[in-house]
Scaffold this active site. Sequence first.
Site, PDB file in Angstrom:
ATOM      1  N   ASP A 138      23.016 -19.836 -27.991  1.00 31.59           N
ATOM      2  CA  ASP A 138      23.051 -20.791 -26.501  1.00 31.59           C
ATOM      3  C   ASP A 138      23.723 -20.018 -25.855  1.00 31.59           C
ATOM      4  OD1 ASP A 138      23.180 -23.181 -25.067  1.00 31.59           O
ATOM      5  OD2 ASP A 138      25.179 -23.437 -25.398  1.00 31.59           O
ATOM      6  N   SER A 139      23.532 -20.412 -24.190  1.00 29.66           N
ATOM      7  CA  SER A 139      24.083 -19.701 -23.209  1.00 29.66           C
ATOM      8  C   SER A 139      25.714 -19.798 -23.360  1.00 29.66           C
ATOM      9  CB  SER A 139      23.766 -20.455 -22.084  1.00 29.66           C
ATOM     10  OG  SER A 139      24.005 -21.674 -21.898  1.00 29.66           O
ATOM     11  N   CYS A 179      19.870 -24.005 -26.957  1.00 29.51           N
ATOM     12  CA  CYS A 179      19.995 -24.249 -25.339  1.00 29.51           C
ATOM     13  C   CYS A 179      18.525 -24.921 -24.808  1.00 29.51           C
ATOM     14  CB  CYS A 179      20.082 -22.751 -24.634  1.00 29.51           C
ATOM     15  SG  CYS A 179      20.107 -22.737 -23.083  1.00 29.51           S
ATOM     16  N   GLU A 190      32.594 -29.254 -19.227  1.00 30.74           N
ATOM     17  CA  GLU A 190      33.685 -27.836 -19.374  1.00 30.74           C
ATOM     18  C   GLU A 190      34.982 -28.055 -18.996  1.00 30.74           C
ATOM     19  OE1 GLU A 190      31.842 -24.069 -19.292  1.00 30.74           O
ATOM     20  OE2 GLU A 190      30.201 -24.754 -20.672  1.00 30.74           O
ATOM     21  N   CYS A 231      20.110 -31.155 -22.220  1.00 30.26           N
ATOM     22  CA  CYS A 231      21.108 -30.230 -22.083  1.00 30.26           C
ATOM     23  C   CYS A 231      22.214 -30.401 -23.102  1.00 30.26           C
ATOM     24  CB  CYS A 231      21.673 -30.051 -20.623  1.00 30.26           C
ATOM     25  SG  CYS A 231      23.112 -29.177 -20.326  1.00 30.26           S
ATOM     26  N   HIS A 287      25.182 -30.085 -22.987  1.00 26.92           N
ATOM     27  CA  HIS A 287      26.367 -30.761 -22.752  1.00 26.92           C
ATOM     28  C   HIS A 287      26.413 -32.216 -22.563  1.00 26.92           C
ATOM     29  CE1 HIS A 287      27.282 -26.535 -21.699  1.00 26.92           C
ATOM     30  NE2 HIS A 287      28.516 -26.868 -21.274  1.00 26.92           N
TER      31      HIS A 287
HETATM   32  N1  DGL Z   1      22.931 -24.483 -22.542  1.00 29.19           N
HETATM   33  C1  DGL Z   1      22.220 -24.941 -21.292  1.00 29.19           C
HETATM   34  C2  DGL Z   1      21.351 -25.982 -21.526  1.00 29.19           C
HETATM   35  O1  DGL Z   1      21.230 -26.736 -22.679  1.00 29.19           O
HETATM   36  C3  DGL Z   1      23.556 -25.656 -20.414  1.00 29.19           C
HETATM   37  C4  DGL Z   1      24.281 -24.535 -20.118  1.00 29.19           C
HETATM   38  C5  DGL Z   1      23.895 -23.469 -19.152  1.00 29.19           C
HETATM   39  O2  DGL Z   1      23.122 -23.852 -17.885  1.00 29.19           O
HETATM   40  O3  DGL Z   1      23.976 -22.345 -19.263  1.00 29.19           O
HETATM   41  O4  DGL Z   1      20.207 -26.016 -20.828  1.00 29.19           O
END
Ligand code: DGL
Length: 248
Positions: A3-4, A65, A141, A170, A172
């Site tokens: 993931d990012s 992600c 966050e 997403c 989050h």
């Molecule tokens: N993990 C990213 C997503 O699910 C969200 C956070 C980011 O923008 O890196 O799209």
Amino acid sequence: MFDSGVGGLSVVKQLLGAFNSDIVYLGDTARLPYGTKSKDTVLKYSLQNAEFLSKFGVDAIVVACNTASSVAIDALRERFNLPVFGVIEPAARLAAGFKKVCVIGTTSTIQSNAYPKKIAKYSASCGVVQRPCPLFVPLVEEGWLDDEITYAVARRYLGDLNCEALILGCTHYPLLRGVIRDIMGDGVRLIDSGEALVEELKVRGLEGLFKGSGRLICYTTDSEEKFARLGSMFLGKQFNGVKLVDLG
Ligand code: DGL
């Protein structure tokens, strides 16, 4: 799984809960967010992340992600001789059972049109409305999961949406389920992409590939301490032993 950043631990939580999987996780925190970056940049990062993970002799790669899944899944499948799973297709398949669907996600995910395209593959009669909700990522966050500011932002983003099902597109957003449920009402089915992935793996009889003894090894490209601190919110428990990696 990659993931990012830490958000993908919400998907780890689902896989651990369902299959007790053994997971090597890479959170590319040095380069996040992905959700505001161009397709080419996210593609480049995704290939590097998968390259790193492939060296562990893994049985499959999971792109937790949504942003990376929406732009890089085909390229990853072409490049790596491994099963590659993303989070778009499973949620899209579930959503296609409804007549009116909303998709929320990062700006890049929404711009890619990955969800409407996949939903159209499963249903010709499902109407899809999309809405980018970029402020949700920093609010989560910050830990403001139940804050009046988060409610105000959610009302602004979602207040006028009218649908039967809403894809939480997403990593989050599952943490804002309570706020989103309050704004959308109980009648709207909330589709969590991690939950949808687990369901898809079961439907396809792929549990065997994911069953393990629950070992989780985390790598991050930035502060290990911050990763463990923030990550515990997504995983739902404390953890340690996070390792730093430089992807070059
Ligand atoms: N993990 C990213 C997503 O699910 C969200 C956070 C980011 O923008 O890196 O799209």
